[in-house]
Structures are given as structure tokens and as C-alpha cells.
Design a protein around this motif. Structure first.
Motif, PDB file in Angstrom:
ATOM      1  N   ALA A  88    -113.856  70.698  21.840  1.00  0.00           N
ATOM      2  CA  ALA A  88    -114.322  72.087  21.962  1.00  0.00           C
ATOM      3  C   ALA A  88    -115.402  72.383  20.936  1.00  0.00           C
ATOM      4  O   ALA A  88    -116.351  73.130  21.221  1.00  0.00           O
ATOM      5  CB  ALA A  88    -113.147  73.057  21.799  1.00  0.00           C
ATOM      6  N   PHE A 114    -118.110  82.672  28.544  1.00  0.00           N
ATOM      7  CA  PHE A 114    -117.544  81.734  27.567  1.00  0.00           C
ATOM      8  C   PHE A 114    -116.514  82.410  26.669  1.00  0.00           C
ATOM      9  O   PHE A 114    -115.612  81.769  26.150  1.00  0.00           O
ATOM     10  CB  PHE A 114    -118.664  81.135  26.702  1.00  0.00           C
ATOM     11  N   PRO A 117    -111.918  83.840  28.024  1.00  0.00           N
ATOM     12  CA  PRO A 117    -110.520  83.426  27.832  1.00  0.00           C
ATOM     13  C   PRO A 117    -109.820  84.161  26.690  1.00  0.00           C
ATOM     14  O   PRO A 117    -108.589  84.176  26.639  1.00  0.00           O
ATOM     15  CB  PRO A 117    -110.643  81.926  27.523  1.00  0.00           C
ATOM     16  N   THR A 129    -103.863  76.578  36.136  1.00  0.00           N
ATOM     17  CA  THR A 129    -104.135  75.165  35.874  1.00  0.00           C
ATOM     18  C   THR A 129    -103.032  74.279  36.462  1.00  0.00           C
ATOM     19  O   THR A 129    -103.318  73.202  36.988  1.00  0.00           O
ATOM     20  CB  THR A 129    -104.240  74.871  34.360  1.00  0.00           C
ATOM     21  N   VAL A 151    -110.395  75.045  27.122  1.00  0.00           N
ATOM     22  CA  VAL A 151    -110.867  76.321  27.677  1.00  0.00           C
ATOM     23  C   VAL A 151    -110.361  77.492  26.828  1.00  0.00           C
ATOM     24  O   VAL A 151    -111.103  78.432  26.548  1.00  0.00           O
ATOM     25  CB  VAL A 151    -110.378  76.468  29.137  1.00  0.00           C
TER      26      VAL A 151
ATOM     27  N   THR B  23    -117.572  72.326  31.964  1.00  0.00           N
ATOM     28  CA  THR B  23    -116.144  72.265  31.607  1.00  0.00           C
ATOM     29  C   THR B  23    -115.426  73.523  32.091  1.00  0.00           C
ATOM     30  O   THR B  23    -114.327  73.439  32.656  1.00  0.00           O
ATOM     31  CB  THR B  23    -115.986  72.143  30.079  1.00  0.00           C
ATOM     32  N   TYR B  24    -116.063  74.674  31.892  1.00  0.00           N
ATOM     33  CA  TYR B  24    -115.458  75.929  32.333  1.00  0.00           C
ATOM     34  C   TYR B  24    -115.374  76.006  33.845  1.00  0.00           C
ATOM     35  O   TYR B  24    -114.422  76.540  34.400  1.00  0.00           O
ATOM     36  CB  TYR B  24    -116.264  77.121  31.779  1.00  0.00           C
ATOM     37  N   PHE B  27    -112.435  73.476  34.756  1.00  0.00           N
ATOM     38  CA  PHE B  27    -111.085  73.721  34.247  1.00  0.00           C
ATOM     39  C   PHE B  27    -110.744  75.190  34.059  1.00  0.00           C
ATOM     40  O   PHE B  27    -109.680  75.531  33.553  1.00  0.00           O
ATOM     41  CB  PHE B  27    -110.883  72.972  32.917  1.00  0.00           C
ATOM     42  N   PHE B  28    -111.674  76.079  34.399  1.00  0.00           N
ATOM     43  CA  PHE B  28    -111.406  77.510  34.212  1.00  0.00           C
ATOM     44  C   PHE B  28    -111.660  78.267  35.519  1.00  0.00           C
ATOM     45  O   PHE B  28    -110.743  78.852  36.091  1.00  0.00           O
ATOM     46  CB  PHE B  28    -112.292  78.045  33.082  1.00  0.00           C
TER      47      PHE B  28
END
Lengths: 274, 284
Positions: A88, A114, A117, A129, A151, B23-24, B27-28
Motif C-alpha cells: 500500500a 482513493f 474506504p 470481497t 484497499v 488495484t481499487y 479489489f474495491f
């Protein structure tokens, strides 16, 4: 005329605000102190004040046979937290560099995406998920947990790195470029040293968030890939296992030490209140 | 310097957002899309299209009550957190650097302490033989031990410790930027401390409060561990319902409906706070 003399109403104000502040601070700190003291109890039940002090629950926690499941959960959590934080940190730093000082609406939208979350209910995302991976046919594994954790924790690093980039004077870039330095060299010698404390502070928060994550781990971990908070929750739900207090005491001390070290290195307390 | 050069660098650096963006996406965004599709499915393999899960959820007063209870829990926690956060923030502003460091430490420590540990501590405090009841009995404030576990009051008290740092950090940041001469001027002109607080500090600190209230609301409505452990079996909130339906009952479409509802409810609450902020700015 300078200041007014304190009227009874003003004294009332100070009294009310002072009392509320003391109660509020008590709510923040007393539970932490109580857990620390209870973890040294000699009794088999969680009772405060403890009837006597001993290290028996710390011994039970270290016992490789009786506490094997706790040890497995701890090493799983550490591995997932370290991997997710490292990945990350790279992804979020690159994204922060990209979105720094770009004021296009699309860039602002991406930035909000971004950061989202941090606000979205983690439990809904955790279940999402689980459904996603099970439809893709993946079996539960630590790698899936790492993907889910990235994430959830990337926003912490993205935010602190973005904040430290705003303190970077663009003139530094221009002078470095005009002196013939390549872009990568400029990044390594100018940008990175300036934003490194921001990345480190974010990475610390991200690591703590991953170690403590419940919503994603709750759905993606199973008996084999058990995670520490889920394990501790289980120990708390069935029997009020005093080992949880010992585990808590140990974790509080670790966090305390990390906090002091990080504060020295990155001025963490100031960065967190930004 | 020149517009062309800066926009060119921006164009190149723009691509650095791609790895996190992808990635988001994978996986999001994709999991959330699956969640939405699942809520309209017949079974947990995404088979068929059906509104049955939605109809079952919203047709049952029990589940509607759970949604309402969850939202109310968020709002009550925001209100209670505000009540204690402002006095602490005022104390912080009025303190010297040494005390400020100590106060920040007290604020940050719970934030960095595991949520499971904090909940565990509150059981020791709130239970019938707990610290609070012992203190109340000793002081003669109550004759019989109070039952605080499995009550909304107990849950809100426990949540306050977890949520207060989220309110305090933005609040303190904004309040540090308020020019102290404004409060001094209000006092010199004869304003009482209450009036100065209401007319100067409260309006000027509103952006910080809104940022904090948003985080507290989002966090309290989804605080699964506190809700299940302190709330027990008697209090059911959306996160508990989602977990039961997904992992105990194995009714995935229904769990997806509850999850989408939680998402929308939290987003609606967060937008409400953002709107409040815009409204306050235009009228201030």
C-alpha cells in the motif's frame, strides 16, 4: 477596560466545561488503565480491582501448546499487516505523486475515490470481497486478506503523503531540473527525503489499522488463516478468557513504544491532527 | 513556469495513479458491484434475477427497525461525542505546550489500541460486578447494580471512547486556527463566556466538527465488535444482521441487501453532514 470580571455565569461555564473535559478524558484513558491492571490478576476471572497480582496470564499466553492458536493468529496478522502496508505504501505514494497539484475535476474525483474506504462501512466491503472471491473460485488464503487489507489501509498513507507533498516547494523541482538532474534523480534526492516522514507516519497508521482490522478479516479468514482480532473476539465471546487481557496489555505496551518512536521520527502526533 | 512544461509533467505523472487505481478497480469497485448484483439474485451463485430479498427486507418491520436503530445509534453517538469533545478541545487550546502533548497522547492512545481490547475493557467497567457499578454503589448513588451491558446507553458510552479521537483531531486542528483575539474581543465587549462560545467558537469551529462528526457517524454505524459484544443478543444493528445472514444463515442475497442498505444509509448520513457544512458556510 480590559477583561470582564468573572460573573457567576462565567464561573458556571468554566465549571461545566471543566467537568465535561475531565469526564471525557476519563472515558478515553480509564479503560486502557483498567485493562493493563487486570492483565496482572492472579484470579481466573476478570475482576477489577484484581484480588492479587501475578504473571500467570502472560505465562499462559506465551505457552506454545495452550496458546498455539493465538500464536498462529498473531503471525498471520503480522505477515498480512507487513505485506499489505509495504504494498500500500508503494501504490499510495505513486498515486499521491500523480494527484498532487492536479486540480482537474477528474483528479479530485479520483482522490475522493482513493479516500472513500475511510468512510464506507467496512463490513459491507468485507462481505463484498468474500462474495467476489468465492464467485471467482478463490479459496480463502492470506494473499486474499492482503488484497482486502490494501484497499482499507492505502487511504491512510495516501492522505499523509498528499499532505506532505503540499509542503514541497515546486521551485525545488524546477531548480533541480534546470541544473540538469533527471526526473528520477530529482525524486530520489529532493522529493523523497521531504515526503518520507509523511509516508512513514501514514504507514504506521496503516499497519495499526491492518493489525486491528475486523470487517475484512471477519469474512476472509477461516480456521487456517485466523487473524488476531478475530481470534481475540472469539476468546471474548465464548468465555471471558483472561488471556485476552494479557494480550491487550502486551499490545498496548507495543503500541506505546511504537508511538513514542514514531513521534520522535515523524512528528506523528502533529501529522495525525492534520 | 511555462504552462506547457507543467502540464506536460502533470501528464506524465498522471499515470503514476494507475497502479492504485487498478488495484481499487479489481479489489474495491468490482467486489462492491458483485455485492449489488448479489442483492438482486435468487441464490449465492448470482443465479437469476429477483427482488425477493429486497421485498423481504423492506417488507418486514423488524428489519426496518434495525435500519432505524443503526442510524439512531450513529446520531446519538455523534451527539454524545460532541458533548465531551468540545470541552476537551477548549482545554487543549487553553493549555501550554507540555500539557498539550500529554492531552494529544491521551487522545491518540485509544485510537491506536485494538478495538477488541477497548471493547473488552468496557465489559470490565459496565458489567453488573464492574468498576462503574462498584463505584456507584460505594458512593451510594444507586442501591442496586445498574444493567448497562446490552443497553443502548452502555453501547454509546463504550463507542464514545472509540469515536472521540476521530472527532477531537479535526476539531482541535480547526480550533487552533481560530484567532484568540476574536474571543478576547467578544469578552472585552461584554460577552459572557457562554455567549463567546456560542457566537465565536462554535461557528468558527464548525468545519472541524463536521469533519469529525462524519467520521464518528460512519464509524459508529459499522462498529461490529462493540455492537455485538456490548449490545449482545438483545440489540441488533445492521452489521450484526449482515454477519448473521452471511455467515450463520448463509442467505447471501439477503445479506447483500442489508449491506447495500448499510452503504446507502451511511452515505446518506455523510452527505447530510456535508450539506450541513455548506449550509453553515453560506449563512455564516
Amino acid at each position: 477596560m480590559t477583561r470582564q470580571l468573572n460573573t457567576p455565569m462565567d464561573r458556571g461555564y468554566s465549571l461545566v466545561m471543566g467537568t465535561l473535559a475531565v469526564i471525557g478524558l476519563g472515558i478515553l484513558i480509564v479503560p486502557v488503565i483498567i485493562v493493563l491492571l487486570s492483565s496482572f490478576t492472579s484470579s481466573t476471572v476478570l475482576k477489577f480491582p484484581p484480588p492479587g497480582f501475578s504473571l500467570r496470564w502472560y505465562e499462559a499466553l506465551l505457552d506454545p501448546v495452550r496458546s498455539r492458536h493465538v500464536h498462529v493468529a498473531l503471525s498471520n496478522s503480522l505477515w498480512v499487516a507487513l505485506s499489505a502496508t509495504a504494498l500500500a505504501a508503494i501504490l499510495a505514494t505513486l498515486a499521491a505523486l500523480a494527484l498532487n497539484r492536479v486540480s482537474r475535476p477528474s483528479a479530485r474525483a479520483l482522490e475522493a475515490g482513493f479516500l472513500s474506504p475511510l468512510i464506507l462501512p467496512g463490513l459491507a466491503f468485507g462481505l463484498a470481497t468474500l462474495m467476489y472471491f468465492s464467485i471467482l473460485g478463490f479459496r480463502p488464503s492470506l494473499n486474499l486478506l492482503i488484497a482486502g487489507h490494501i484497499v482499507v489501509i492505502a487511504p491512510f498513507i495516501f492522505r499523509t503523503t498528499l499532505a506532505s507533498l503540499t509542503q514541497l516547494d515546486p521551485a525545488l523541482h524546477e531548480s533541480s531540473a534546470s541544473l540538469g538532474a533527471g526526473r528520477l534523480y530529482t525524486f530520489r534526492r529532493i522529493t523523497l527525503p521531504i515526503i518520507a516522514p509523511g509516508i512513514a507516519a501514514g504507514a504506521f497508521l496503516a499497519f495499526v489499522a491492518s493489525m486491528d482490522n475486523v470487517p475484512v478479516s471477519l469474512f476472509l479468514s477461516n480456521a487456517r488463516t485466523n487473524m488476531l482480532p478475530i481470534r481475540m473476539w472469539g476468546m471474548m465471546e465464548t468465555t471471558l478468557d483472561v488471556r485476552v487481557a494479557a494480550m491487550s496489555g502486551a499490545l498496548i505496551v507495543v503500541v506505546l513504544v511504537l508511538m513514542i518512536v514514531m513521534d520522535r521520527l515523524t512528528n506523528l502526533t502533529r501529522r495525525m491532527s492534520m | 513556469m511555462s504552462g506547457a512544461a507543467t502540464s506536460e509533467t502533470a501528464g506524465v505523472e498522471w499515470r503514476l495513479a494507475a497502479p492504485l487505481g487498478l488495484t481499487y478497480l479489481a479489489f474495491f469497485a468490482a467486489p462492491l458491484l458483485i455485492l449489488l448484483v448479489m442483492s438482486f439474485s435468487v441464490d449465492d451463485n448470482l443465479g437469476g434475477f429477483s427482488l425477493a430479498a429486497w421485498a423481504k427486507f423492506w417488507g418486514d418491520p423488524f428489519y426496518r427497525g434495525v435500519v432505524w436503530d443503526t442510524l439512531r445509534l450513529g446520531l446519538v453517538t455523534v451527539a454524545m461525542t460532541t458533548l465531551f469533545a468540545y470541552p476537551i478541545a477548549l482545554l487543549f487550546i487553553a493549555s501550554g505546550p507540555g500539557l498539550q502533548r500529554l492531552l494529544l497522547f491521551i487522545v491518540l492512545l485509544p485510537l491506536l489500541t485494538s478495538v477488541v481490547i477497548r471493547t473488552f475493557a468496557w465489559i470490565a467497567i459496565l458489567s453488573r460486578e464492574g468498576v462503574l457499578n462498584q463505584a456507584l454503589l460505594a458512593l451510594g448513588l444507586t442501591t442496586a447494580p445498574l444493567n448497562l451491558l446490552q443497553t443502548e446507553l452502555g453501547l454509546v458510552i463504550a463507542l464514545m471512547q472509540i469515536e472521540m479521537p476521530l472527532m477531537l483531531l479535526p476539531l482541535i486542528t480547526v480550533m487552533q486556527q481560530i484567532d484568540p483575539s476574536l474571543s478576547d474581543a467578544s469578552r472585552a465587549l461584554g460577552g459572557s463566556k457562554w455567549r463567546t462560545f456560542r457566537k465565536v467558537i462554535l461557528p468558527l469551529s464548525l468545519p472541524g466538527w463536521i469533519a469529525g462528526a462524519t467520521l464518528v457517524f460512519a464509524s459508529a454505524t459499522t462498529a461490529f465488535i462493540s455492537q455485538t459484544v456490548i449490545g449482545g443478543a438483545r440489540l441488533v444493528y445492521l452489521p450484526t444482521l449482515i454477519w448473521q445472514q452471511a455467515m450463520v444463515v448463509y442467505n447471501w442475497p439477503f445479506a447483500a441487501v442489508a449491506s447495500v442498505t448499510l452503504l446507502v444509509a451511511v452515505l446518506a448520513g455523510v452527505s447530510l453532514f456535508a450539506m450541513l457544512g455548506r449550509f453553515a458556510r453560506t449563512t455564516a
